[in-house]
Design an enzyme around this catalytic site. Structure first.
Site, PDB file in Angstrom:
ATOM      1  N   SER A  30      -6.016   2.629   1.377  1.00 64.80           N
ATOM      2  CA  SER A  30      -5.379   1.878   0.290  1.00 64.80           C
ATOM      3  C   SER A  30      -3.899   2.132   0.061  1.00 64.80           C
ATOM      4  O   SER A  30      -3.279   1.423  -0.716  1.00 64.80           O
ATOM      5  CB  SER A  30      -6.109   2.135  -1.025  1.00 64.80           C
ATOM      6  N   SER A  82      -6.113  -1.127  -1.698  1.00 64.31           N
ATOM      7  CA  SER A  82      -6.121  -1.468  -3.105  1.00 64.31           C
ATOM      8  C   SER A  82      -4.796  -1.215  -3.820  1.00 64.31           C
ATOM      9  O   SER A  82      -4.582  -1.750  -4.897  1.00 64.31           O
ATOM     10  CB  SER A  82      -7.225  -0.677  -3.804  1.00 64.31           C
ATOM     11  N   LYS A 127       0.178   3.463  -9.870  1.00 62.26           N
ATOM     12  CA  LYS A 127      -1.025   2.625  -9.757  1.00 62.26           C
ATOM     13  C   LYS A 127      -1.851   2.786 -11.027  1.00 62.26           C
ATOM     14  O   LYS A 127      -1.889   3.879 -11.619  1.00 62.26           O
ATOM     15  CB  LYS A 127      -1.807   3.096  -8.524  1.00 62.26           C
TER      16      LYS A 127
HETATM   17  N1  GLN Z   1     -10.276  -1.135   1.559  1.00 60.89           N
HETATM   18  C1  GLN Z   1     -10.996   0.075   1.373  1.00 60.89           C
HETATM   19  C2  GLN Z   1     -12.126  -0.139   0.404  1.00 60.89           C
HETATM   20  O1  GLN Z   1     -12.244  -1.215  -0.070  1.00 60.89           O
HETATM   21  C3  GLN Z   1     -10.086   1.169   0.950  1.00 60.89           C
HETATM   22  C4  GLN Z   1      -9.961   1.391  -0.495  1.00 60.89           C
HETATM   23  C5  GLN Z   1      -9.144   2.576  -0.865  1.00 60.89           C
HETATM   24  O2  GLN Z   1      -8.589   3.265  -0.016  1.00 60.89           O
HETATM   25  N2  GLN Z   1      -9.089   2.845  -2.156  1.00 60.89           N
HETATM   26  O3  GLN Z   1     -12.882   0.734   0.127  1.00 60.89           O
END
Ligand code: GLN
Length: 479
Positions: free
Chosen positions: A175, A151, A76
């Site tokens: 995420s 994400s 990532k």
């Molecule tokens: N969807 C969650 C957020 O927007 C999770 C993001 C993550 O785990 N990095 O914060």
């Protein structure tokens, strides 16, 4: 090329002389090039991957290769890798190159893994659909009209489209697990502190964890075992011994599982997701596991608590991007003040700005007690409640997400709707426990995949992964 779906398959094909590691890497490079329209990779490390493949092939031939020889891994874009660009999919880090490697990356390389490229994600890992990347959305490989989740959407899509064997993602509130669910792959969020965060671009430091996405539990376990463990560069990394996750001994025993009543009766839950989840509960009972409803009355507080605390931490973490130390500097700046304001205004995307502002607000004097302190107290209650449940149950179970992947653009106009997608995943991050998403289901309406989530007590990854491996290899449990 032939698509491989496990490390052992690749290692066997190489040792049987059916292929070579350079040929395997070339195959992945071909798949990456064929999948360009999905916008998964921000950069492919072609030349150096092939070079490394040759070196590791020699080691394999000489019989002295390490455990991950044959593993081709995508990372990532929030993981530092010395001498390579890293940008958290943000313009504010435009042109920035890592000065050191994340401990997780270092450990993978030491075990002879190959890093094939860096993949797209939501900017600073803030999002649940990959639509917040400053490099455009990733498309879901199973249907390009749909989001891959976020994400770590690029990581999940890279595995699902056979552009790599395993990908690393990060999970602050879901995420890894949510995109794994949307793309039909396995995703593992480890216990907080299990994997060093050194070299992971921080979003919310008391929540962030690095973890693997893979075709199967075995590969995820092998990679997790390598990247786990104490690291002097991260004081929050744990010195609890790292078990042999991929041996799976004990995975077949009868377990006591609590399914969360408030998740299964949640009004946001898609009816097919619910029906299949209930079917799985019945099948697990038939297999001899004890599966009982447990209550988590606090469920409705999880998303608000998560968004108060993570935005607070993000507002602090992201203050370092000032137009001076890192990456982008506005060309319009004329003095120190305008360097800060213009660089940050131009460099950050809308969602990141929304969170910095929200986080600054909840930390500001006058509101600190009402929001930040209160959310900390709620987090403590959730943690204690979860620990209590794990005194009685081996695992907690829920759908990973209330529904399947949604269409591109479907939630972008409504941040609250997008945030509520995280309702089942943020629990593990608030409590610091490990959790997996297993791609056991396909939706009856459009055949898109979705996952089931299992959580265990902290540092019980071995038991959790053993159980997960067993489930994934029981054909009758699959949809
Ligand atoms: N969807 C969650 C957020 O927007 C999770 C993001 C993550 O785990 N990095 O914060």
């Amino acid at each position: 090329m032939k698509n491989y779906h496990s490390l052992s398959e690749i290692q066997k094909a190489i040792s049987d002389g059916e292929t070579t590691l350079p040929a395997v890497v070339e195959g992945y490079i071909q798949n990456i090039s064929n999948s360009k329209s999905l916008n998964i990779f921000l950069e492919t490390f072609e030349g150096e991957s092939l070079e490394r493949a040759k070196e590791i092939q020699t080691k394999i031939s000489e019989g002295n290769a390490s455990s991950l020889a044959g593993a081709v891994i995508a990372i990532k874009d929030n993981l530092c890798y010395t001498g390579h660009k890293v940008g958290a999919a943000s313009q504010i880090l435009n042109g920035f190159e890592s000065l050191y490697s994340a401990t997780a990356i270092k450990r993978l390389l030491e075990e002879d893994a190959i890093i094939i490229g860096r993949v797209n994600c939501d900017e600073f890992a803030m999002g649940g659909s990959n639509e917040n990347s400053s490099f455009g959305s990733v498309l879901n490989p199973l249907n390009p009209e749909y989001v891959p989740g976020g994400s770590s959407g690029g990581s999940a899509a890279a595995v699902a489209s056979n552009c790599c064997l395993v990908a690393l993602g990060s999970d602050t509130g879901g995420s890894i697990r949510q995109p794994a669910s949307f793309c039909g792959v396995v995703g593992v969020k480890p216990t907080y502190g299990r994997v060093s965060r050194h070299g992971l671009i921080a979003f919310a430091s008391s929540f962030d964890q690095i973890g693997p996405l893979a075709h199967n539990v075995e590969d995820a376990s092998k990679v997790l075992e390598v990247i786990s463990g104490k690291d002097d560069m991260d004081t929050t990394s744990s010195s609890v011994a790292v078990d042999k996750y991929a041996t799976f001994d004990g995975g077949t025993g009868k377990k006591k599982i609590g399914y969360i009543h408030e998740c299964i009766t949640n009004e946001a839950l898609d009816s097919d997701v619910k029906a299949k989840h209930l079917e799985l509960i019945d099948k697990l009972k038939v297999q001899g596991h004890t599966v009982e409803a447990v209550n988590l009355e606090e469920l409705k507080y999880l998303v608000p608590t998560y968004y108060v605390l993570t935005t607070a931490e993000a507002s602090s973490n992201l203050s370092r991007y000032d137009g001076i130390h890192y990456g982008y500097r506005s060309g319009e700046a004329t003095d120190i003040e305008s360097t800060y304001t213009k660089s940050r205004t131009e460099g950050f995307g809308d969602e990141v700005k929304r969170r910095i502002i929200l986080g600054t607000f909840v930390l500001s004097s006058g509101y600190y007690d009402a929001y930040y302190s209160k959310a900390q107290k709620v987090r403590r209650i959730i943690k204690e409640k979860t620990e209590k449940l794990f005194e009685e149950y081996d695992f907690l179970m829920s759908p990973t997400t209330p529904s399947c992947a949604f269409k591109l653009g479907a939630n972008t106009g409504d941040p609250i709707k997008m945030y509520l997608e995280d309702i089942f995943t943020v629990h593990a991050n608030l409590a610091g426990t490990p959790a997996v998403s297993l791609p056991l289901f396909k939706h009856s309406a459009h055949q898109l995949p979705f996952g089931v989530q299992f959580m265990s007590a902290p540092f019980e990854e071995k038991a959790l992964l053993g159980f997960a491996h067993n489930l994934m290899n029981t054909p009758s449990l699959k949809d």
